[in-house]
Structures are given as C-alpha cells and as structure tokens.
Design an enzyme around this catalytic site. Sequence first.
Site, PDB file in Angstrom:
ATOM      1  N   HIS A 145       0.858  -1.189   0.000  1.00  0.00           N
ATOM      2  CA  HIS A 145       0.000   0.000   0.000  1.00  0.00           C
ATOM      3  C   HIS A 145       0.892   1.237   0.000  1.00  0.00           C
ATOM      4  CE1 HIS A 145      -3.538  -2.456   1.749  1.00  0.00           C
ATOM      5  NE2 HIS A 145      -3.660  -2.325   0.438  1.00  0.00           N
ATOM      6  N   GLU A 200       1.807   3.813   3.018  1.00  0.00           N
ATOM      7  CA  GLU A 200       2.312   3.300   4.292  1.00  0.00           C
ATOM      8  C   GLU A 200       3.836   3.405   4.319  1.00  0.00           C
ATOM      9  OE1 GLU A 200       0.431  -0.537   4.691  1.00  0.00           O
ATOM     10  OE2 GLU A 200      -1.566   0.336   4.481  1.00  0.00           O
ATOM     11  N   HIS A 238       2.645  -3.811   7.027  1.00  0.00           N
ATOM     12  CA  HIS A 238       1.661  -2.779   6.723  1.00  0.00           C
ATOM     13  C   HIS A 238       1.697  -1.736   7.843  1.00  0.00           C
ATOM     14  CE1 HIS A 238      -0.927  -4.588   3.413  1.00  0.00           C
ATOM     15  NE2 HIS A 238      -0.109  -5.582   3.711  1.00  0.00           N
ATOM     16  N   GLU A 265       1.084  -5.182  11.243  1.00  0.00           N
ATOM     17  CA  GLU A 265       0.601  -3.809  11.103  1.00  0.00           C
ATOM     18  C   GLU A 265       1.404  -2.954  12.078  1.00  0.00           C
ATOM     19  OE1 GLU A 265      -1.776  -2.093   9.455  1.00  0.00           O
ATOM     20  OE2 GLU A 265      -2.900  -3.633   8.360  1.00  0.00           O
TER      21      GLU A 265
END
Length: 432
Positions: free
Chosen positions: A193, A196, A318, A394
């Site tokens: 992504h 990020e 992420h 994450e």
Amino acid sequence: MHIADPLREANAKMNCLFVLLFYFCTDAFAASVDVKTYSGYREYQVTGDKESLDKFEESVRRFEARFQEQFLIKRYSATSLQTLVSPELVAFFDEYVQKLNLRATLIFDDISEIIQQEKAPSLRKKGFSWSAYYDIDDIYGYLQNMSATYPQWTELVVGGESYEGRQIKGLRINTPESRTEGKPAIFIESGIHAREWITPATTTYFINQLLTSDNPDIEALRNQFDWHIFPSVNPDGYHFSFTKDRMWRKTRSKSSNGCYGADPNRNWDYNWLKHGANDNPCDYQVYGGSKPFSEIETRTLSQYISNVENLLGYIAFHADAQMLLLPYSDSKEHNDNYNDLVTIGKTSLDYGYKVNHAKYDGPATAAEVLYKASGGSMDWVRFALGTQLVYTYELRGYYFYWPPALIYQQGDEVTQMMLGLFKEAGNLGYYK
C-alpha cells in the site's frame, strides 16, 4: 429514518458544489492535478458500537466512491476508525456522527502540515539514513549500494515489474557459510500500500541490521535463512504518493473509464472480491481490480514467490493498526497450525515489546480483530503455496504518519520481532 437518507440528501444538495470546488468527481481529473496538498484536511478518530460504525463506514464509502477521496477511512478495530475530512465537509461530518451517536476526536486539525514536515529537506543526511523518508529511486539506490558493499552475501533481485515500467527490486541475503542444500527461505513483502511509508523505511532498516550488526543473535538470524526482502512491491504507487498524493494507496494502472489504480492487496487469487473489496475502478481505496492478478505487480510478484525454493516464511509489513495478523483474513476459522502461529507470534510481539513497550494486538485473523478482507497476498501464499509461517505485521502510527526522526524505533522493534519469531519457530521444529 434509514441511515443512508441523510447521506443521499447531502449528495443531492452538494453535487454541483463539489464539482465546482474540488473537480474530484473523476479519478481521471485527480490524476492531472499537480500535487494534492490536503490543506485544511482534518483527521478524526471515530469510535462507537460496531453496528453504528459499520453503518457509518458503509455510507461514507459509497460517498467516497462517488466523489473521490473526501473521506479516507482507516479501520483500526470493530469500534474505532480514523478518517480525513475536507474543510468543506466538516459540518456535514459532525452532523452525521451525531445522528449515529458516534464520538469524533480531532487528532490533527490540518494534515497538510504533517505532510510538509515528513519531507523537510533538513531531515536528510548525506547518503541514505533512517531519519528521513526517501522516494523509490533512493530506496533502490540503497539496495544497489548494499549489494555492491557485500557482494558475497547479497544479490540485487527483481521480483516483478510495474504498470509504469519500473522493476520491483529487492535484496537477497544468503551468506556463503550457510549455503547448504535445503536452506529455508524467508520472503519479506513491504509497501504494497503506497501511503504506508513507514514500511519501506523499516524494511530497509532491518536489511541494514542483518548486514551490519555485530550482535551474535542478529548475525545468526542472517546466516540461518535465505532472505528475499522487497521494501516496496508497489513502486508506482509509492512514487505517486511521494510526489503527488500523500494518501494514495493503489497501483497506477488505468481502467477503461479513466480511473486509476487497484488495491494490490485485494488483487490476489484467493477469494477475490468476496470481502472488503469492490468492483468500482473509481473507488479510491479497495477496488480489487478487473480480475485476480489483473495488476502486473501482483501477477509478476506471485510468479517470483512461487519460484522461491524451500519457502518457509512469508512476512508482510503494513501500517498502522498496530497488530499481528494471521491467515485467513476473511475468516474466523483457523488453519491447521493456527495454534503454533499464535504461539510464535506472541513470542515475536514479546520481543518487540521490550524495545519501546509498544503493545500490539493479536495474533489473530483480520476477521477476528479488524475486518474481513479477501484477495490479499498473505492468504494467497498460504493457500496456493502452503507456506507454513505466514504473518502480516501492522506497524504503528497515526493515519499513515510516523515521525521520520523515530523510524529507528520501529526498525529496532521489527528486528527484535523477527528474532523472537524465528527463535520460537525453531523451538517448535519448523526448521533445524
């Protein structure tokens, strides 16, 4: 009144106004804008019960898909999300939150100030550092430099290509004293992504630790595995977020209707488009592509991963829900080694916690602690290749922001997390 009614009413009243004020009614025009500054955009944390928050997100995503990028929702849990709100929509946002009995807390009153601070020239040092964020060519330059500095240990590898013709470059680390047949391989995916930014930064930090640290534990970690590490597997999107639109998430492919990009973590051939994605090419966040592997980035990267011999582990980074996720992301059912993955994951998080006392949620599936999402890389690797150790970390932050001066904090956390993860995996017999 049905919860979507005020939204439809607002749409009808403000349609022409949006066209005049924003010119964002099509992604095609947004692509022609030089730089989107997000001047005056506010960031809020919205909390409440799950049902009300689901209704809010569902309605706002429809609004977002129609008008583009006015609300950029990031879900952190069943009862919490963060969103950006343009200056012209603050009053509408406040009214809508009140109708749903939700609570909105202002985090940043002008996100553009944060964006400017992230790329301040004073942050950059000579060469490559971890006190600043760098564009894709600088990251690739770092990988090239490391491969030249450690030619017996490293190899610059290409994991695929992008829509705009960039290579997806990574670094393979395989020390000569450990080049034995059947050596387990670890693949690290980062930056899928685009917005990020902390993930490519942290991944290059980890590379640097593997190659330069004189800590015996880190040296052992380097020597035990055949590492394939890719700091940015969405290079077009990352470059676009760095130069044009800080909140860009997707690839940069162009659909037939003129809209740009697909979510590369909804485009893999596992339960494609079943949960957490849609078939609207103009959706700013979770368009799953025209078909599984429609994006050249995911298609070519999957081919590279499939050809990695003795693939033991697949790690994805992420940001920024601060949790550790397990496959499968769209199900609460557990795979056959789920308990082992939880045990290993807890040890990993324990190691990371000792660095900065930052507590991560999980380990668990995204469906259990976040939301259902199908078509992700982690799930495809587990399903299609049967890879045993598959995790998504994450990392920390606030709506994709993490202070450049503190990149090293998350770098040290991730390094320790990797030590804990593979130590416990060895204890459980996943490798010798």
